[in-house]
Design a protein around this motif. Sequence first.
Motif, mmCIF file in Angstrom:
data_model
loop_
_atom_site.group_PDB
_atom_site.id
_atom_site.type_symbol
_atom_site.label_atom_id
_atom_site.label_comp_id
_atom_site.label_asym_id
_atom_site.label_seq_id
_atom_site.Cartn_x
_atom_site.Cartn_y
_atom_site.Cartn_z
ATOM 1 N N ARG A 143 -3.486 50.702 -2.329
ATOM 2 C CA ARG A 143 -3.394 52.112 -2.593
ATOM 3 C C ARG A 143 -4.428 52.963 -2.061
ATOM 4 O O ARG A 143 -3.992 54.357 -1.422
ATOM 5 C CB ARG A 143 -3.243 52.177 -4.210
ATOM 6 N N ALA A 144 -5.544 52.712 -2.205
ATOM 7 C CA ALA A 144 -6.724 53.532 -1.529
ATOM 8 C C ALA A 144 -6.533 53.748 -0.176
ATOM 9 O O ALA A 144 -6.761 54.926 0.386
ATOM 10 C CB ALA A 144 -8.018 52.844 -2.112
ATOM 11 N N LEU A 145 -6.412 52.665 0.525
ATOM 12 C CA LEU A 145 -6.130 52.762 2.009
ATOM 13 C C LEU A 145 -5.094 53.711 2.267
ATOM 14 O O LEU A 145 -5.197 54.645 3.371
ATOM 15 C CB LEU A 145 -5.791 51.509 2.606
ATOM 16 N N LYS A 146 -3.984 53.699 1.641
ATOM 17 C CA LYS A 146 -2.879 54.481 1.701
ATOM 18 C C LYS A 146 -3.022 55.968 1.577
ATOM 19 O O LYS A 146 -2.630 57.002 2.165
ATOM 20 C CB LYS A 146 -1.550 54.112 1.171
ATOM 21 N N ARG A 147 -4.119 56.143 0.700
ATOM 22 C CA ARG A 147 -4.349 57.456 0.187
ATOM 23 C C ARG A 147 -5.153 58.110 1.155
ATOM 24 O O ARG A 147 -5.090 59.241 1.323
ATOM 25 C CB ARG A 147 -5.339 57.239 -1.040
ATOM 26 N N LEU A 148 -6.121 57.184 2.085
ATOM 27 C CA LEU A 148 -6.808 57.849 3.220
ATOM 28 C C LEU A 148 -5.935 57.844 4.346
ATOM 29 O O LEU A 148 -6.218 58.607 5.323
ATOM 30 C CB LEU A 148 -7.679 56.736 3.554
ATOM 31 N N GLY A 149 -4.628 57.719 4.425
ATOM 32 C CA GLY A 149 -3.577 57.734 5.454
ATOM 33 C C GLY A 149 -3.532 56.617 6.400
ATOM 34 O O GLY A 149 -3.138 56.676 7.453
ATOM 35 N N GLN A 150 -4.205 55.473 5.674
ATOM 36 C CA GLN A 150 -3.855 54.199 6.773
ATOM 37 C C GLN A 150 -2.632 53.653 6.401
ATOM 38 O O GLN A 150 -2.222 53.311 5.205
ATOM 39 C CB GLN A 150 -5.126 53.335 6.262
ATOM 40 N N GLU A 151 -2.087 53.378 7.523
ATOM 41 C CA GLU A 151 -0.864 52.697 7.489
ATOM 42 C C GLU A 151 -0.795 51.181 7.081
ATOM 43 O O GLU A 151 -1.723 50.326 7.553
ATOM 44 C CB GLU A 151 -0.086 52.607 8.954
ATOM 45 N N THR A 152 -0.364 50.873 5.722
ATOM 46 C CA THR A 152 -0.604 49.488 5.074
ATOM 47 C C THR A 152 0.454 49.151 4.519
ATOM 48 O O THR A 152 1.232 49.699 3.884
ATOM 49 C CB THR A 152 -1.790 50.084 4.088
ATOM 50 N N ALA A 153 0.368 47.616 4.815
ATOM 51 C CA ALA A 153 1.267 46.845 4.055
ATOM 52 C C ALA A 153 0.563 45.753 3.169
ATOM 53 O O ALA A 153 -0.592 45.114 3.449
ATOM 54 C CB ALA A 153 2.289 46.027 5.076
ATOM 55 N N TYR A 207 1.264 34.699 4.619
ATOM 56 C CA TYR A 207 0.555 36.078 4.833
ATOM 57 C C TYR A 207 1.533 36.741 5.840
ATOM 58 O O TYR A 207 1.894 37.646 6.006
ATOM 59 C CB TYR A 207 -0.746 36.199 5.218
ATOM 60 N N ILE A 208 1.765 35.921 7.108
ATOM 61 C CA ILE A 208 2.401 36.477 8.256
ATOM 62 C C ILE A 208 3.653 36.425 7.843
ATOM 63 O O ILE A 208 4.570 37.275 8.239
ATOM 64 C CB ILE A 208 1.934 35.272 9.449
ATOM 65 N N SER A 209 4.292 35.547 7.228
ATOM 66 C CA SER A 209 5.632 35.537 6.897
ATOM 67 C C SER A 209 6.198 36.614 5.930
ATOM 68 O O SER A 209 7.080 37.187 6.352
ATOM 69 C CB SER A 209 6.075 34.027 6.297
ATOM 70 N N SER A 210 5.387 36.872 5.146
ATOM 71 C CA SER A 210 5.521 37.982 4.253
ATOM 72 C C SER A 210 5.777 39.272 4.767
ATOM 73 O O SER A 210 6.367 40.130 4.680
ATOM 74 C CB SER A 210 4.656 38.074 3.082
ATOM 75 N N THR A 211 4.655 39.254 6.027
ATOM 76 C CA THR A 211 4.705 40.734 6.794
ATOM 77 C C THR A 211 5.756 40.628 7.469
ATOM 78 O O THR A 211 6.534 41.818 7.613
ATOM 79 C CB THR A 211 3.496 40.735 7.522
ATOM 80 N N LYS A 212 6.340 39.631 7.910
ATOM 81 C CA LYS A 212 7.411 39.462 8.744
ATOM 82 C C LYS A 212 8.682 40.027 7.777
ATOM 83 O O LYS A 212 9.594 40.662 8.437
ATOM 84 C CB LYS A 212 7.846 38.216 9.276
ATOM 85 N N GLN A 213 8.855 39.675 6.902
ATOM 86 C CA GLN A 213 9.978 39.943 5.806
ATOM 87 C C GLN A 213 9.852 41.478 5.417
ATOM 88 O O GLN A 213 10.929 41.945 5.398
ATOM 89 C CB GLN A 213 9.902 39.030 4.636
ATOM 90 N N PHE A 214 8.698 41.932 5.464
ATOM 91 C CA PHE A 214 8.517 43.532 4.974
ATOM 92 C C PHE A 214 9.175 44.245 6.275
ATOM 93 O O PHE A 214 9.906 45.123 6.075
ATOM 94 C CB PHE A 214 7.169 43.896 4.899
ATOM 95 N N THR A 215 8.859 43.865 7.536
ATOM 96 C CA THR A 215 9.347 44.580 8.700
ATOM 97 C C THR A 215 10.815 44.336 8.782
ATOM 98 O O THR A 215 11.548 45.318 9.108
ATOM 99 C CB THR A 215 8.682 43.789 9.882
#
Length: 690
Positions: free
Chosen positions: A41-51, A264-272
């Motif tokens: 959440r803090a990264l997103k608050r800074l404007g960092q594209e984050t999953a 970790y990779i697979s979950s990111t794939k599913q998010f995409t």
Amino acid sequence: MSHEDFPTDDPTVVTCGLPYANGDLHIGHLRTYVGGDIYSRALKRLGQETAFVSGSDMHGTPVAVNAEREGVTPEEFALRHHEEYETTFPKFDVEFDNYGHTHDETNVETTQDVVRTLESEGYVYEREIPVAYDPEADQWLPDRFVEGACPYCGEHARGDECDEGCGRHLEPGEIEDPVSTITGNPAEYHEREHKFFGVSDLQEYLSGFLDRLEGTSNAQNQPREWVEGELKDWCITRDMDWGVDYPDDEELVLYVWVDAPIEYISSTKQFTARVGSDAFDWEQVWRDDGEIVHIIGRDIIQHHTVFWPAMLHAADYTEPRAVMASGFITLEGKGFSTSRNRAVWADEYLQEGFRPDLLRYYLATNGGFQQDVDFSWARFRERVNNELVGTVGNFVYRSLLFAAREFGGTPEADLSAEVRERIETAIDEFEAGVNDYSVRDVGESAVRLAQFGNEYIQRNEPWKLDDDDPEKAQVIRDCVQIAAAVAVLFEPVVPETAARLWDDLDADGDVHTVAVDAALDAPGDEFGEPDELFEKIPEERVDELNEKLESRVAEATADDEAETEGDDVASDDGDAATDLEPIADERIGFEDFQDLDIRVGEILAAEGVEGADKLAKLTVDIGVEERQIVAGIKQLHDLDSLPGTRIVVVANLEKAELFGVESNGMLLAAGEQADLLTTQSDAEPGTKIK
């Protein structure tokens, strides 16, 4: 990756270590998941594209062993717990962008693709090794199906880990005096052909990786023992049915620590797949040098800083930028014991009527992330009452109530230079917390700002000013802005409370998605009287909760004793050593110890800290100067009798501020009763301890 300060131009994936799908969650488990949620959440608050991604670890022998005990299939057993985790995490506002599991099709395919790449690149080979076997059960005994003595320290160990001794990862065949956990009979070793990953070929790479790695110091330093010593290759297959099949060889499954981090990779794939690559591209992170931050417990540092980056590098994936490894959580100074119901369960916490934000704040700010933290209901109450109610809630309520009654909302006045500068400082502290990988500093930036707000309104006393005095409008305008800034900066830690405060201010936008600079945006022109953000926890509530815990533990202990009555093996309930915390697995070097400046001190004066139940303010002579030290001994010692007492002090600890009082050093004390460490003879104040 960039290694530049966040925010960067590269997308980020934040992960949490996968929970084993084999038991209920307690608050000790929640530390890394709450920490991961706050950090993302803090990264997103800074404007960092984050999953923010994770998933349930469905495979491995812990699941297989417990499923067999229940008489169900491992898949049924693991899916039940996976579904429990899926529903529990959101109750604590832990909001993963994707939460999968290691047995789903995406992870099976990704895992087998990675292993095929390791093979084609020449990093996998076959070797015969001794594998434990139970002749009575006619079954091979991988990992936790076998127990015995650790070959390195001699302590009792499981087949894949010396969990009660040195903490080392153990390869198949290393356990001495093996015993089957299925029948309790001695196991036999038989030669079997298994697959190995040539980690030793990557020793030079791993040494450089640790030099580049960011995060907590324990994650950076602990793995050097393995990487800079004799780095052994890693057996990546097991003789069992439950797991991801080794590619093109259905007789073996992959070791759980192969397919688990690949999730970790697979979950990111599913998010995409769900949001589209235009919204978030998994390949840009995992293939094109994105920013990867792992947030884990310190018991799995080795896996995330040795085996995992070695796999990623060999398979041509992006290496992690940072690993944040948390300390453990104890309960009233003792370890959690699920078998004896000595735990504060996640669902139990909510059933007691406590809001998630209170626990999130406690877990995030009660010590540094890599430090061990002790949970007690009394300490929980103290921090809620003194910091959330007394500091944050008090400032916000008195400021917005005054603004609503006197001005109908935000007064028409410009923000003062002093308050603008202080909010900008809070934003800088927030950003520094993110880049220092300090969840605590992220949370405390808002609390310190609220503390300033209390001091500011008290110093200016707007209630004493005439209605037509422009200073009155100025002060309240400033206080309303501080409250808005607190909502923005505190949202990662207490999202539900921040949303309520944002609504009270009738501010524009969504507090969960606004950028950090919104802390300086003008609040709503009009708003009504606010509600209290937090409520005090009464002392009798703590007594009630402790009685429930003690009753549960006593009942579970009695059941355990009844089950073992007449057995040759004595219960460990009578062993006083079980009440002691285990010796820390992580060792420090002699040079690190030399960095500590430990001195003999003499207490000159002692008094309680106003508003704090347990804190005392001490004036201590350490020879070269007098220091003010704040310590949690108010209820444990007669403060009037302390002057003249010689104590032991860490003199070069960073300064801290506790309830508005500066502490410049730390005294050393033993146990829950704070038995003060002193010297046998009359060493003079300032004498250095070596």
